[in-house]
Design a protein around this motif. Structure first.
Motif, PDB file in Angstrom:
ATOM      1  N   THR A  32      25.548  13.490  67.927  1.00  0.00           N
ATOM      2  CA  THR A  32      26.608  13.914  67.013  1.00  0.00           C
ATOM      3  C   THR A  32      27.217  15.244  67.428  1.00  0.00           C
ATOM      4  OG1 THR A  32      24.925  14.933  65.586  1.00  0.00           O
ATOM      5  CG2 THR A  32      25.638  12.676  65.045  1.00  0.00           C
ATOM      6  N   PHE A  33      26.515  15.964  68.342  1.00  0.00           N
ATOM      7  CA  PHE A  33      27.080  17.238  68.798  1.00  0.00           C
ATOM      8  C   PHE A  33      28.231  17.024  69.784  1.00  0.00           C
ATOM      9  CE2 PHE A  33      23.665  16.366  71.852  1.00  0.00           C
ATOM     10  CZ  PHE A  33      24.280  16.604  73.067  1.00  0.00           C
ATOM     11  N   VAL A  34      28.414  15.823  70.266  1.00  0.00           N
ATOM     12  CA  VAL A  34      29.496  15.530  71.209  1.00  0.00           C
ATOM     13  C   VAL A  34      30.767  15.264  70.412  1.00  0.00           C
ATOM     14  CG1 VAL A  34      30.339  14.015  73.012  1.00  0.00           C
ATOM     15  CG2 VAL A  34      27.899  14.565  72.877  1.00  0.00           C
ATOM     16  N   ASP A  35      31.692  16.227  70.428  1.00  0.00           N
ATOM     17  CA  ASP A  35      32.925  16.055  69.665  1.00  0.00           C
ATOM     18  C   ASP A  35      34.179  16.154  70.531  1.00  0.00           C
ATOM     19  OD1 ASP A  35      32.873  18.682  70.296  1.00  0.00           O
ATOM     20  OD2 ASP A  35      32.874  19.451  68.235  1.00  0.00           O
ATOM     21  N   SER A  36      34.014  16.152  71.858  1.00  0.00           N
ATOM     22  CA  SER A  36      35.163  16.241  72.748  1.00  0.00           C
ATOM     23  C   SER A  36      35.958  14.941  72.714  1.00  0.00           C
ATOM     24  CB  SER A  36      34.700  16.543  74.177  1.00  0.00           C
ATOM     25  OG  SER A  36      35.773  16.436  75.077  1.00  0.00           O
ATOM     26  N   THR A  37      37.259  15.050  72.944  1.00  0.00           N
ATOM     27  CA  THR A  37      38.117  13.853  73.007  1.00  0.00           C
ATOM     28  C   THR A  37      38.522  13.528  74.444  1.00  0.00           C
ATOM     29  OG1 THR A  37      40.080  15.215  72.657  1.00  0.00           O
ATOM     30  CG2 THR A  37      39.032  14.246  70.702  1.00  0.00           C
ATOM     31  N   SER A  38      37.884  14.181  75.422  1.00  0.00           N
ATOM     32  CA  SER A  38      38.247  13.961  76.825  1.00  0.00           C
ATOM     33  C   SER A  38      37.957  12.523  77.235  1.00  0.00           C
ATOM     34  CB  SER A  38      37.463  14.931  77.714  1.00  0.00           C
ATOM     35  OG  SER A  38      37.649  14.603  79.071  1.00  0.00           O
ATOM     36  N   THR A  39      38.806  11.984  78.117  1.00  0.00           N
ATOM     37  CA  THR A  39      38.586  10.633  78.668  1.00  0.00           C
ATOM     38  C   THR A  39      38.166  10.675  80.125  1.00  0.00           C
ATOM     39  OG1 THR A  39      40.919  10.443  79.254  1.00  0.00           O
ATOM     40  CG2 THR A  39      40.253   9.620  77.087  1.00  0.00           C
ATOM     41  N   SER A  40      37.804  11.856  80.629  1.00  0.00           N
ATOM     42  CA  SER A  40      37.389  11.991  82.024  1.00  0.00           C
ATOM     43  C   SER A  40      35.875  11.905  82.124  1.00  0.00           C
ATOM     44  CB  SER A  40      37.858  13.339  82.592  1.00  0.00           C
ATOM     45  OG  SER A  40      37.256  13.583  83.846  1.00  0.00           O
ATOM     46  N   TYR A  41      35.408  11.206  83.151  1.00  0.00           N
ATOM     47  CA  TYR A  41      33.967  11.092  83.351  1.00  0.00           C
ATOM     48  C   TYR A  41      33.382  12.312  84.056  1.00  0.00           C
ATOM     49  CZ  TYR A  41      34.260   6.304  81.760  1.00  0.00           C
ATOM     50  OH  TYR A  41      34.453   5.185  80.982  1.00  0.00           O
ATOM     51  N   THR A  42      34.159  13.354  84.144  1.00  0.00           N
ATOM     52  CA  THR A  42      33.657  14.606  84.709  1.00  0.00           C
ATOM     53  C   THR A  42      33.599  15.710  83.651  1.00  0.00           C
ATOM     54  OG1 THR A  42      35.887  15.239  85.412  1.00  0.00           O
ATOM     55  CG2 THR A  42      34.527  14.051  87.012  1.00  0.00           C
ATOM     56  N   THR A  43      33.652  15.314  82.362  1.00  0.00           N
ATOM     57  CA  THR A  43      33.516  16.296  81.282  1.00  0.00           C
ATOM     58  C   THR A  43      32.076  16.796  81.230  1.00  0.00           C
ATOM     59  OG1 THR A  43      35.261  15.253  79.998  1.00  0.00           O
ATOM     60  CG2 THR A  43      33.734  16.686  78.805  1.00  0.00           C
ATOM     61  N   SER A  44      31.910  18.110  81.255  1.00  0.00           N
ATOM     62  CA  SER A  44      30.579  18.714  81.245  1.00  0.00           C
ATOM     63  C   SER A  44      30.309  19.334  79.877  1.00  0.00           C
ATOM     64  CB  SER A  44      30.466  19.780  82.343  1.00  0.00           C
ATOM     65  OG  SER A  44      29.194  20.395  82.309  1.00  0.00           O
ATOM     66  N   ILE A  45      29.135  19.008  79.291  1.00  0.00           N
ATOM     67  CA  ILE A  45      28.758  19.512  77.962  1.00  0.00           C
ATOM     68  C   ILE A  45      27.332  20.054  78.023  1.00  0.00           C
ATOM     69  CG2 ILE A  45      28.358  18.899  75.539  1.00  0.00           C
ATOM     70  CD1 ILE A  45      30.470  16.720  75.863  1.00  0.00           C
ATOM     71  N   GLN A  46      27.121  21.248  77.494  1.00  0.00           N
ATOM     72  CA  GLN A  46      25.780  21.827  77.363  1.00  0.00           C
ATOM     73  C   GLN A  46      25.487  22.049  75.878  1.00  0.00           C
ATOM     74  OE1 GLN A  46      27.920  23.166  79.897  1.00  0.00           O
ATOM     75  NE2 GLN A  46      26.839  21.726  81.242  1.00  0.00           N
ATOM     76  N   HIS A  47      24.217  21.814  75.502  1.00  0.00           N
ATOM     77  CA  HIS A  47      23.851  21.916  74.083  1.00  0.00           C
ATOM     78  C   HIS A  47      22.351  22.164  73.967  1.00  0.00           C
ATOM     79  CE1 HIS A  47      23.649  21.012  69.802  1.00  0.00           C
ATOM     80  NE2 HIS A  47      22.730  20.066  70.049  1.00  0.00           N
ATOM     81  N   THR A  48      21.964  23.035  73.032  1.00  0.00           N
ATOM     82  CA  THR A  48      20.557  23.257  72.704  1.00  0.00           C
ATOM     83  C   THR A  48      20.347  22.824  71.259  1.00  0.00           C
ATOM     84  OG1 THR A  48      20.417  25.133  74.216  1.00  0.00           O
ATOM     85  CG2 THR A  48      18.693  24.938  72.531  1.00  0.00           C
ATOM     86  N   ASP A  49      19.427  21.842  71.030  1.00  0.00           N
ATOM     87  CA  ASP A  49      19.255  21.307  69.682  1.00  0.00           C
ATOM     88  C   ASP A  49      18.281  22.166  68.872  1.00  0.00           C
ATOM     89  OD1 ASP A  49      16.665  20.592  70.439  1.00  0.00           O
ATOM     90  OD2 ASP A  49      17.203  18.497  70.862  1.00  0.00           O
ATOM     91  N   ASN A  50      17.987  21.713  67.666  1.00  0.00           N
ATOM     92  CA  ASN A  50      17.144  22.483  66.755  1.00  0.00           C
ATOM     93  C   ASN A  50      15.698  22.585  67.226  1.00  0.00           C
ATOM     94  OD1 ASN A  50      19.325  22.896  65.043  1.00  0.00           O
ATOM     95  ND2 ASN A  50      18.904  21.027  63.841  1.00  0.00           N
ATOM     96  N   ASN A  51      15.289  21.729  68.151  1.00  0.00           N
ATOM     97  CA  ASN A  51      13.929  21.761  68.692  1.00  0.00           C
ATOM     98  C   ASN A  51      13.868  22.510  70.024  1.00  0.00           C
ATOM     99  OD1 ASN A  51      12.557  19.984  66.658  1.00  0.00           O
ATOM    100  ND2 ASN A  51      14.086  18.515  67.441  1.00  0.00           N
ATOM    101  N   ASN A  52      14.962  23.243  70.318  1.00  0.00           N
ATOM    102  CA  ASN A  52      15.068  24.001  71.574  1.00  0.00           C
ATOM    103  C   ASN A  52      15.038  23.108  72.809  1.00  0.00           C
ATOM    104  OD1 ASN A  52      15.337  26.609  70.456  1.00  0.00           O
ATOM    105  ND2 ASN A  52      13.110  26.688  70.096  1.00  0.00           N
ATOM    106  N   HIS A  53      15.444  21.859  72.663  1.00  0.00           N
ATOM    107  CA  HIS A  53      15.634  20.991  73.823  1.00  0.00           C
ATOM    108  C   HIS A  53      17.021  21.295  74.407  1.00  0.00           C
ATOM    109  CE1 HIS A  53      12.840  18.072  71.512  1.00  0.00           C
ATOM    110  NE2 HIS A  53      12.131  18.949  72.230  1.00  0.00           N
TER     111      HIS A  53
END
Length: 759
Positions: free
Chosen positions: A624-645
């Motif tokens: 659910t943290f992925v909210d980008s509307t990009s249609t490129s397969y080279t979109t880069s996303i970084q995220h740290t969840d509540n469990n520090n993963h």
């Protein structure tokens, strides 16, 4: 007289030295003079042989002088007494031995290097007074030539019959003279002359390019006859120009091709004879290795006198070209000039050319040239280095010239010789025409904009490659209809179809009906394909879809299944998991395949069926943290969840809850670094887009692969995939990578979850 006395003295030297050294002669020769002749004989013989008449040695008798007075005779004196002989002196010490003297033959050859006989022949010629002499000829224009004659030869029978004179005033005839010594004769007028020759070439090209063969054949033709001829001539070749130079290939009488620019001459090393009426053409192929100005110099040389008989210079301005291999290494946007033979023309602005190094697509977007072209044309063109969806090409053409027509096309590439496991090996034949024999059409469908996607598979290795009919490249209703008419699972041959790269994957570019046709399969190919096609997963906890019938190359095959334990896997593929207390069970499934025409084969597969297990998932990510509307397969996303993963994603947003991975060539992935170890792992997935292209992912834990998983390409129902008993403690890196081949094999990854593990 001096010449004969010289020869006489030389003969005495020959006999004397031969006697001293023991060389050549075994018998001594004697000479004597009679009232009429100088004579010779071998020692011990009775008969003397005439050698030279005395009359030939005597000059004309002068006038007789007046007789003088006779003087008085004086008295004769008395003879004196003979004195006593004195004592003989002591003999002195013997001096050092002197160097061996040279033979008369050696001295003669030094003086007359043109003599070709050995010493024995020379002695015979000497005895017979038949040694060569030199005749110097001077005509009234001062032309001088020297001819080798034989002593005693009759001048009237010389090779050239003219009016000869002994004096420069042309008053004393010499036509009936015997040549007994070196002499000079004169000619009345300019009667002593060689023919005149025309030396020319047929090189008339206005635009010349590097790395192209051009004909610059030479013509040598007699245009005015003479009464002399050249006995030893050849062509001297030289050039000036760029450092890399040029080649000038000529074919000799034995069929050998010689680069005369490299050796520096043309013709036998010792020359050839220009006979009366000589006329000849020499085929020469020139290839200029780089751009610049070249000057080719050709001189016809008389090797006997070093005289330049005729010469010509060919000056050529050459435009540089780049071979296709180097064009492919050029950055997009660069202007390039290259050349090659046209191997394929589509119906919509695109054609392909190939040279000795590579092949490339040419896009004539303005349609400025394509309507004038034919397959087999050898062209030079200038345009912009470019690519279209991964297809290497040259576009925005500004110039194109046809250099040759009806050129033999390069050989097609047998795709079975290519290492399909090496992407570079496949990329190296992009733009080439390829042949494929006896593969299976596993998929064919019309997609958007009138385009058609298809896939063919090697029945032996299982390797698949896509076929693309692009309506922008090949606007042919007949070609499209032909491809769509071929049923799935039909065996096909591919004939000279161009291999390109579209949407970051290799593809065969289909343009005409002749490029694909149905065929039959060998029994070996059928067996190999069926074994791969019927294979089931090696482990499962779900029902198995068992195939019971397949049509392959217009032949229907029936499959009957049997199971080693029907309580675990039934013959219809229903799976009943063992109880946890029983543990995992291995079951053997056997497929018996027949076709009603005598074919019968069995295939066995061992499947591990997981026992029931209660899993408590420690974590689950729904993206659910992925909210980008990009249609490129080279979109880069970084995220740290509540469990520090720590999550690292490369791809594009998927459906409502998920993240999309593209094809393997896109390099898309999902990665998470987690604490607490991992016992079991599970993820959900479903295809993106409504096509049947293959979709595969591979799962790694700490860089160790835990297998590949195929998502149903024909279903929009989400599937779950589980990996049991990974059992790795501590910090772990979990990574999912796309392994979808070809193009348009995207999938949506949803709901990743795992349980923790502590040792």
């Amino acid at each position: 007289m001096k010449k004969l006395l010289g020869i006489f003295t030389l003969a005495l030297m020959a006999f004397g030295l031969a006697a001293c050294t023991g060389e050549a002669l075994e018998r001594e020769i004697e000479f004597q003079t009679t009232d009429s002749h100088i004579q010779w004989r071998y020692e011990g013989e009775d008969d003397w042989q005439d050698l030279i008449p005395i009359d030939d040695l005597e000059g004309e008798q002068g006038p007789q002088g007046e007789q003088g007075d006779t003087g008085e005779q004086g008295p004769q004196g008395e003879q004196g007494d003979t004195g006593e002989q004195g004592p003989q002196g002591d003999t002195g010490e013997q001096g050092p031995q002197g160097e061996d003297g040279r033979s008369a033959y050696d001295i003669y050859v030094e003086l007359y290097p043109g003599y070709e006989g050995d010493e024995e022949a020379w002695i015979i010629d000497l005895v017979q007074d038949n040694l060569p002499v030199e005749l110097t000829v001077i005509d009234s224009e001062g032309f001088i030539d020297e001819l080798d004659m034989m002593k005693g030869e009759y001048l009237g029978q010389a090779p050239y019959n003219f009016d000869w004179f002994l004096d420069e005033a042309l008053t004393e005839p010499a036509n009936d003279t015997y040549i007994m010594e070196d002499m000079t004769v004169y000619l009345d007028g300019s009667k002593y002359y060689y023919p005149e020759y025309r030396l020319d070439h047929n090189f008339v090209e206005e635009d010349v390019y590097s790395n192209v063969d051009y004909d610059i054949s030479m013509d040598l033709e007699e245009i005015a006859s003479g009464n002399m001829w050249y006995e030893h001539v050849r062509f001297e070749i030289s050039y000036t120009g760029p450092d890399n130079g040029l080649s000038l290939l000529a074919e000799d009488s034995e069929g050998n091709h010689i680069d005369i620019a490299e050796v520096g001459f043309w013709g036998p090393e010792n020359g050839f004879e220009l006979t009366d009426g000589y006329s000849e053409s020499t085929g020469i192929t020139a290839n200029f290795l780089e751009g610049g100005t070249y000057v080719i110099s050709i001189e016809l040389i008389d090797l006997d006198s070093d005289e330049i008989i005729n010469s010509l210079n060919i000056e050529v301005d050459v435009t540089a070209t780049t071979n296709i291999n180097d064009v492919l290494d050029t950055e997009n946007g660069e202007i390039v000039t290259t050349l090659g033979v046209i191997t394929k023309i589509t119906d919509h602005r695109t054609f392909f050319i190939q040279d000795d190094t590579q092949a490339i697509a040419i896009y004539d977007g303005a349609e400025s040239f394509i309507d004038t072209l034919t397959i087999g044309d050898y062209v030079v063109l200038t345009g912009e280095r470019d690519d279209y969806a991964g297809l290497e090409q040259i576009s925005s053409l500004t110039e194109l010239s046809i250099l040759k027509q009806d050129v033999t096309l390069p050989a097609t590439v047998d795709f079975s010789t290519i290492d399909t496991s090496d992407p570079e090996a496949i990329n190296n034949i992009q733009g080439y025409m390829v042949d494929i024999e006896g593969w299976i059409l596993t998929y064919v469908e019309e997609v958007s904009f009138g385009n058609i996607d298809a896939t063919i598979q090697d029945p032996i290795t299982g390797y698949s490659i896509d076929i693309r009919y692009d309506s922008r490249l090949a606007d042919s209703e007949a070609a499209a209809a032909h491809l769509l008419s071929i049923p799935e699972n039909a065996a096909v041959d591919v004939n000279g179809m161009i291999l390109g790269s579209f949407f970051s994957g290799e593809r065969l570019l289909y343009t005409s009906e002749s490029e694909i046709n149905t065929t039959t399969l060998s029994e070996t190919a059928v067996t190999s394909y069926l074994n791969d096609y019927l294979a089931v997963d090696e482990s499962t906890d779900e029902d198995i879809a068992l195939i019971t019938e397949i049509t392959l190359a217009d032949v229907t095959y029936t499959i009957n299944w049997s199971s080693s334990d029907e309580t675990v896997i039934a013959t219809d593929g229903t799976v009943t998991q063992p109880e946890a207390s029983t543990g995992d069970q291995t079951v053997t499934l056997t497929a018996t395949v027949t076709n009603g025409n005598g074919y019968s084969e069995t295939f066995t597969y061992n499947i591990l069926v997981y026992a029931l297990v209660e899993v408590t998932w420690a974590f689950e990510e729904d993206f659910t943290f992925v909210d980008s509307t990009s249609t490129s397969y080279t979109t880069s996303i970084q995220h740290t969840d509540n469990n520090n993963h720590v999550w690292d994603l490369l791809g594009r947003p998927g459906g409502a809850d998920g993240f999309g991975l593209g094809n393997e060539a896109d390099g898309s992935y999902i990665q998470v670094i987690a604490q607490g170890g991992i016992e079991h792992f599970e993820f959900d997935a479903v295809r993106m887009f409504t096509n049947s292209n293959t979709r595969i992912v591979e799962v790694f834990v700490n860089d160790v692969s835990y297998g590949t998983f195929t998502i149903d390409p024909d279903s929009d129902i989400t599937e779950s995939f589980m990996i049991r008993n990974i059992n790795v403690s501590g910090e772990v890196t979990i990574r999912i990578e796309s392994r979808s081949p070809g193009s348009r094999g995207a999938m949506d990854i949803q709901n990743i979850r795992w349980s923790t593990y502590e040792e």
